[in-house]
Scaffold this motif. Structure first.
Motif, mmCIF file in Angstrom:
data_model
loop_
_atom_site.group_PDB
_atom_site.id
_atom_site.type_symbol
_atom_site.label_atom_id
_atom_site.label_comp_id
_atom_site.label_asym_id
_atom_site.label_seq_id
_atom_site.Cartn_x
_atom_site.Cartn_y
_atom_site.Cartn_z
ATOM 1 N N UNK A 137 7.937 11.504 -2.211
ATOM 2 C CA UNK A 137 6.534 11.907 -2.268
ATOM 3 C C UNK A 137 5.683 10.783 -2.869
ATOM 4 N N UNK A 138 6.198 10.143 -3.912
ATOM 5 C CA UNK A 138 5.471 9.028 -4.531
ATOM 6 C C UNK A 138 5.303 7.885 -3.526
ATOM 7 N N UNK A 139 6.361 7.578 -2.812
ATOM 8 C CA UNK A 139 6.305 6.524 -1.802
ATOM 9 C C UNK A 139 5.294 6.874 -0.713
ATOM 10 N N UNK A 140 5.287 8.134 -0.283
ATOM 11 C CA UNK A 140 4.343 8.575 0.754
ATOM 12 C C UNK A 140 2.904 8.429 0.265
ATOM 13 N N UNK A 141 2.668 8.735 -1.008
ATOM 14 C CA UNK A 141 1.335 8.590 -1.581
ATOM 15 C C UNK A 141 0.902 7.123 -1.573
ATOM 16 N N UNK A 142 1.806 6.232 -1.959
ATOM 17 C CA UNK A 142 1.485 4.796 -1.952
ATOM 18 C C UNK A 142 1.188 4.312 -0.530
ATOM 19 N N UNK A 143 1.985 4.764 0.431
ATOM 20 C CA UNK A 143 1.749 4.397 1.834
ATOM 21 C C UNK A 143 0.392 4.907 2.304
ATOM 22 N N UNK A 144 0.056 6.147 1.912
ATOM 23 C CA UNK A 144 -1.221 6.733 2.325
ATOM 24 C C UNK A 144 -2.395 5.932 1.763
ATOM 25 N N UNK A 145 -2.264 5.469 0.531
ATOM 26 C CA UNK A 145 -3.335 4.659 -0.069
ATOM 27 C C UNK A 145 -3.501 3.356 0.720
ATOM 28 N N UNK A 146 -2.383 2.730 1.055
ATOM 29 C CA UNK A 146 -2.456 1.452 1.774
ATOM 30 C C UNK A 146 -3.001 1.602 3.183
ATOM 31 N N UNK A 147 -2.831 2.783 3.781
ATOM 32 C CA UNK A 147 -3.295 3.005 5.147
ATOM 33 C C UNK A 147 -4.612 3.776 5.193
ATOM 34 N N UNK A 148 -5.272 3.906 4.073
ATOM 35 C CA UNK A 148 -6.510 4.687 3.993
ATOM 36 C C UNK A 148 -7.635 4.018 4.777
ATOM 37 N N UNK A 149 -8.665 4.828 5.063
ATOM 38 C CA UNK A 149 -9.848 4.304 5.758
ATOM 39 C C UNK A 149 -10.513 3.216 4.935
ATOM 40 N N UNK A 150 -10.586 3.456 3.649
ATOM 41 C CA UNK A 150 -11.180 2.483 2.740
ATOM 42 C C UNK A 150 -10.115 1.468 2.356
ATOM 43 N N UNK A 151 -10.538 0.233 2.124
ATOM 44 C CA UNK A 151 -9.605 -0.830 1.773
ATOM 45 C C UNK A 151 -9.238 -0.743 0.292
ATOM 46 N N UNK A 152 -7.959 -0.515 0.021
ATOM 47 C CA UNK A 152 -7.427 -0.466 -1.339
ATOM 48 C C UNK A 152 -6.332 -1.516 -1.462
ATOM 49 N N UNK A 153 -6.168 -2.017 -2.677
ATOM 50 C CA UNK A 153 -4.975 -2.792 -3.001
ATOM 51 C C UNK A 153 -4.321 -2.129 -4.199
#
Length: 181
Positions: A137-153
């Motif tokens: 679940x933690x890994x999925x959350x990190x992946x979701x952040x990286x693939x978000x509409x907004x640019x995150x690092x």
């Protein structure tokens, strides 16, 4: 007499051999075997983390190769921290992660300041404390952040696992265009 003495030495030797075998087996099963199992488990964890690092490096290289115009589309014109918070909450809900705490702070790094100022790109740093039921679940959350509409690092990740429960502290940076004056 000599025959008796020889039998005595043989019996003593057999008893000593049995006692030493018993001591060795107790030592092996109580000390060496658990340490070997612990070592194997640690080696498996190291392999998992090495794979994650390799995967993140690959993603970073793919991101570096991504055209700047595509990234610019992911950087909004306004700061809008409420939108960032809403997106993070949506990703958390989708991946079964609970956001425990979220702290924002202005990013004041000198690194890349000249390059960022030429493009009028500002950044906002968020420190997010999360809990999840497992590492997936933690890994999925990190992946979701990286693939978000907004640019995150994702600047930093600290993960602690206690049984099945996973706690993590993430440092995420969101970018926005600075309004020209």
């Amino acid at each position: 007499m000599r025959n008796r003495r020889t039998k005595f030495y043989i019996i003593i030797s057999i008893v000593l051999l049995c006692v030493s075998a018993l001591i060795y087996s107790l030592f092996y099963f109580n000390m060496i075997r658990p340490l070997a199992e612990k070592s194997d488990n640690l080696m498996q964890e190291v392999e998992i983390y090495e794979k994650q690092v390799t995967k993140l490096k690959k993603q970073k290289n793919e991101l570096d190769e991504e055209p700047l115009s595509e990234i610019t589309l992911q950087v909004p014109i306004e700061k809008t921290p409420d939108t960032v918070l809403r997106q993070l909450e949506e990703h958390a809900k989708k991946t079964n992660v609970n956001i425990i705490a979220l702290e924002t702070k202005e990013e004041n790094d000198d690194v890349g300041e000249k390059e960022a100022s030429e493009r009028n790109i500002e950044q906002m740093e968020y420190e997010i404390e999360i809990t999840a039921t497992n590492l997936t679940a933690t890994h999925s959350f990190l992946e979701a952040i990286l693939k978000a509409e907004r640019f995150f690092t994702i600047e930093a990740v600290e993960i602690e696992q206690q049984g099945e429960q996973v706690e993590a502290v993430l440092t995420v940076v969101a970018y926005y265009m600075e309004a020209e004056e």
